[in-house]
Design a protein around this motif. Structure first.
Motif, PDB file in Angstrom:
ATOM      1  N   ARG A   1       0.821  -1.224   0.000  1.00 44.96           N
ATOM      2  CA  ARG A   1       0.000   0.000   0.000  1.00 44.96           C
ATOM      3  C   ARG A   1       0.853   1.271   0.000  1.00 44.96           C
ATOM      4  O   ARG A   1       0.393   2.342   0.402  1.00 44.96           O
ATOM      5  CB  ARG A   1      -0.971   0.007   1.193  1.00 44.96           C
ATOM      6  N   HIS A   2       2.077   1.167  -0.471  1.00 45.30           N
ATOM      7  CA  HIS A   2       2.929   2.358  -0.560  1.00 45.30           C
ATOM      8  C   HIS A   2       2.381   3.361  -1.567  1.00 45.30           C
ATOM      9  O   HIS A   2       2.722   4.542  -1.527  1.00 45.30           O
ATOM     10  CB  HIS A   2       4.362   1.961  -0.939  1.00 45.30           C
ATOM     11  N   TYR A   3       1.507   2.891  -2.455  1.00 48.13           N
ATOM     12  CA  TYR A   3       0.879   3.788  -3.439  1.00 48.13           C
ATOM     13  C   TYR A   3      -0.019   4.826  -2.757  1.00 48.13           C
ATOM     14  O   TYR A   3      -0.374   5.844  -3.369  1.00 48.13           O
ATOM     15  CB  TYR A   3       0.067   2.979  -4.450  1.00 48.13           C
ATOM     16  N   GLU A   4      -0.382   4.591  -1.502  1.00 45.38           N
ATOM     17  CA  GLU A   4      -1.182   5.574  -0.777  1.00 45.38           C
ATOM     18  C   GLU A   4      -0.371   6.815  -0.441  1.00 45.38           C
ATOM     19  O   GLU A   4      -0.926   7.893  -0.226  1.00 45.38           O
ATOM     20  CB  GLU A   4      -1.727   4.944   0.512  1.00 45.38           C
ATOM     21  N   VAL A   5       0.946   6.672  -0.407  1.00 45.67           N
ATOM     22  CA  VAL A   5       1.833   7.785  -0.070  1.00 45.67           C
ATOM     23  C   VAL A   5       2.585   8.287  -1.305  1.00 45.67           C
ATOM     24  O   VAL A   5       2.732   9.492  -1.510  1.00 45.67           O
ATOM     25  CB  VAL A   5       2.846   7.368   1.016  1.00 45.67           C
ATOM     26  N   CYS A   6       3.051   7.351  -2.127  1.00 45.68           N
ATOM     27  CA  CYS A   6       3.831   7.694  -3.325  1.00 45.68           C
ATOM     28  C   CYS A   6       2.945   7.578  -4.565  1.00 45.68           C
ATOM     29  O   CYS A   6       2.491   6.483  -4.900  1.00 45.68           O
ATOM     30  CB  CYS A   6       5.040   6.779  -3.458  1.00 45.68           C
ATOM     31  N   LYS A   7       2.717   8.684  -5.225  1.00 47.14           N
ATOM     32  CA  LYS A   7       1.787   8.720  -6.357  1.00 47.14           C
ATOM     33  C   LYS A   7       2.481   8.683  -7.719  1.00 47.14           C
ATOM     34  O   LYS A   7       1.839   8.914  -8.749  1.00 47.14           O
ATOM     35  CB  LYS A   7       0.910   9.961  -6.260  1.00 47.14           C
TER      36      LYS A   7
ATOM     37  N   TYR B   1       5.145   6.205 -10.035  1.00 49.01           N
ATOM     38  CA  TYR B   1       5.904   4.961 -10.198  1.00 49.01           C
ATOM     39  C   TYR B   1       6.596   5.015 -11.553  1.00 49.01           C
ATOM     40  O   TYR B   1       5.944   5.071 -12.599  1.00 49.01           O
ATOM     41  CB  TYR B   1       4.968   3.744 -10.136  1.00 49.01           C
ATOM     42  N   THR B   2       7.933   5.034 -11.534  1.00 46.78           N
ATOM     43  CA  THR B   2       8.729   5.178 -12.757  1.00 46.78           C
ATOM     44  C   THR B   2       9.263   3.826 -13.189  1.00 46.78           C
ATOM     45  O   THR B   2      10.154   3.269 -12.541  1.00 46.78           O
ATOM     46  CB  THR B   2       9.902   6.155 -12.530  1.00 46.78           C
ATOM     47  N   MET B   3       8.773   3.299 -14.296  1.00 51.56           N
ATOM     48  CA  MET B   3       9.151   1.943 -14.723  1.00 51.56           C
ATOM     49  C   MET B   3      10.469   1.937 -15.497  1.00 51.56           C
ATOM     50  O   MET B   3      10.529   1.613 -16.679  1.00 51.56           O
ATOM     51  CB  MET B   3       8.022   1.326 -15.551  1.00 51.56           C
ATOM     52  N   ASP B   4      11.542   2.293 -14.775  1.00 45.99           N
ATOM     53  CA  ASP B   4      12.871   2.239 -15.389  1.00 45.99           C
ATOM     54  C   ASP B   4      13.414   0.810 -15.352  1.00 45.99           C
ATOM     55  O   ASP B   4      14.331   0.465 -16.085  1.00 45.99           O
ATOM     56  CB  ASP B   4      13.835   3.184 -14.671  1.00 45.99           C
TER      57      ASP B   4
ATOM     58  N   GLN C   1       0.480   7.835 -10.995  1.00 42.91           N
ATOM     59  CA  GLN C   1       0.921   8.124 -12.362  1.00 42.91           C
ATOM     60  C   GLN C   1       2.091   7.205 -12.696  1.00 42.91           C
ATOM     61  O   GLN C   1       3.131   7.253 -12.034  1.00 42.91           O
ATOM     62  CB  GLN C   1       1.352   9.578 -12.505  1.00 42.91           C
ATOM     63  N   VAL C   2       1.924   6.356 -13.692  1.00 39.82           N
ATOM     64  CA  VAL C   2       2.979   5.439 -14.116  1.00 39.82           C
ATOM     65  C   VAL C   2       3.779   6.108 -15.230  1.00 39.82           C
ATOM     66  O   VAL C   2       3.233   6.469 -16.275  1.00 39.82           O
ATOM     67  CB  VAL C   2       2.397   4.099 -14.606  1.00 39.82           C
ATOM     68  N   ILE C   3       5.076   6.272 -14.984  1.00 40.01           N
ATOM     69  CA  ILE C   3       5.960   6.974 -15.923  1.00 40.01           C
ATOM     70  C   ILE C   3       6.821   5.952 -16.664  1.00 40.01           C
ATOM     71  O   ILE C   3       7.413   5.070 -16.048  1.00 40.01           O
ATOM     72  CB  ILE C   3       6.863   7.972 -15.163  1.00 40.01           C
TER      73      ILE C   3
END
Length: 330
Positions: A223-229, A231-234, A293-295
């Motif tokens: 559930r870290h997505y609740e804090v970090c909005k 996600y960089t798919m490097d 937001q997926v980057i």
């Protein structure tokens, strides 16, 4: 943060009692119970793979070998579980090779960014001769590797967008207790901060760190997505998990028991690969629904930035040989 000494000693005392109970049970019922501790959530695909292994092991042994699984860091952190294996107070554990490299230097190679060309190359390495060599590298430390579990690719996530390595400049990023992971974040310009997985959500909430890096299922299930909005798919690394058994226990098993344990472990690896991809797809869908937001960045920029790590590691002959062996696998 590691368990306080008193708590750690209490666990050892409990295990000592358990060992006596299980020895008695074995004498009466000819049943050997192996305790397996790990830090993952029970919904995680790797935990499900270990449950699958337990079922297969019980079938193969006609109920004479039973795997008792303790998830969610009930028995301590990954490092602490490894230490329990070394003294024979715990039978088996699952850890990231990023943590295991502190015990087995050869495994530092697994943390090198962009080491694998793609997932098939990774499977060919881990399930082939190089993988078997690395599984056995821990034997001098009383740790026998049984198999590798796919842990996908690790990417950065944060409270602010990360489009290029420059966006990591000065950012406090949580990493595993892995010198390779620490070096990688430094190369990108970030400030690496080792924090136990179970403490990371609070650390993100309180601003102790600005972000972290991990695979999609772990990002979602924690559930870290609740804090970090963001996600960089490097997909900078693909650090596998490793299933290990204490060599002190392994040496006490009969040839048949060793065969059953190894076979059940390999079969659980095959099962885990099947459900891992499904877990990744579900996690990606769910975090998007939650507003993350997926980057998709230009990976080549990240790849170029880490070349000094390869130059540094190749100064060590053993590491240079391993890198070349891995790169030579088709």
């Amino acid at each position: 943060m590691r368990l306080k000494t008193s708590k750690f000693l209490l666990i050892l005392a409990i295990f000592g009692s358990f060992s006596m109970i299980f020895s008695s049970c074995q004498a009466d019922n000819d049943v050997r119970t192996i305790k397996l501790g790990h830090g993952l959530d029970m919904t995680h695909p790797v935990h499900k793979a270990m449950v699958f292994m337990a079922e297969r092991l019980e079938e193969k042994s006609n109920g004479t070998l039973v795997l008792d699984i303790y998830p969610n860091q009930q028995l301590g952190s990954e490092r602490e579980c490894l230490e329990l294996l070394q003294i024979g107070s715990l039978g088996m554990t699952k850890v990231s090779t990023g943590v295991l490299e502190n015990f087995v230097p050869e495994l530092k190679v697994m943390g090198l960014p962009f080491l694998f060309r793609d997932s098939q190359h990774r499977y060919n390495v881990l399930e082939g001769e190089v993988g078997e060599e690395l599984l056995n590298a821990s034997l001098p430390k009383r740790l026998k590797g049984l198999t590798f579990y796919d842990a996908g690719s690790r990417s950065f996530y944060s409270k602010t967008p990360i489009n290029t390595p420059d966006d990591l400049d000065g950012e406090k990023m949580r990493v595993m207790e892995s010198q390779t992971a620490i070096n990688m974040v430094k190369v990108f310009g970030g400030s690496p901060t080792p924090i136990a997985w179970g403490e990371l959500y609070t650390a993100l909430q309180q601003g102790i760190v600005d972000g972290a890096e991990n695979n999609l299922p772990s990002f979602y299930l924690s559930r870290h997505y609740e804090v970090c909005k963001y996600y960089t798919m490097d997909e900078h690394t693909a650090v596998p998990d490793e299933l290990l058994i204490s060599s002190l226990l392994w040496d006490k098993l009969s040839e048949n028991e060793q065969k059953w344990v190894k076979e059940a472990a390999v079969e659980s690896r095959v099962y885990e690969k099947e459900i891992w991809h499904e877990a990744e797809m579900e996690a990606l869908e769910k975090i998007k629904e939650a507003g993350v937001q997926v980057i998709i960045p230009n990976k080549e920029i990240f790849r170029e930035r880490v070349q000094p790590l390869y130059e540094e590691y190749k100064q060590v002959p053993e590491m240079k040989k391993l890198i070349e062996q891995i790169q030579a696998v088709n």
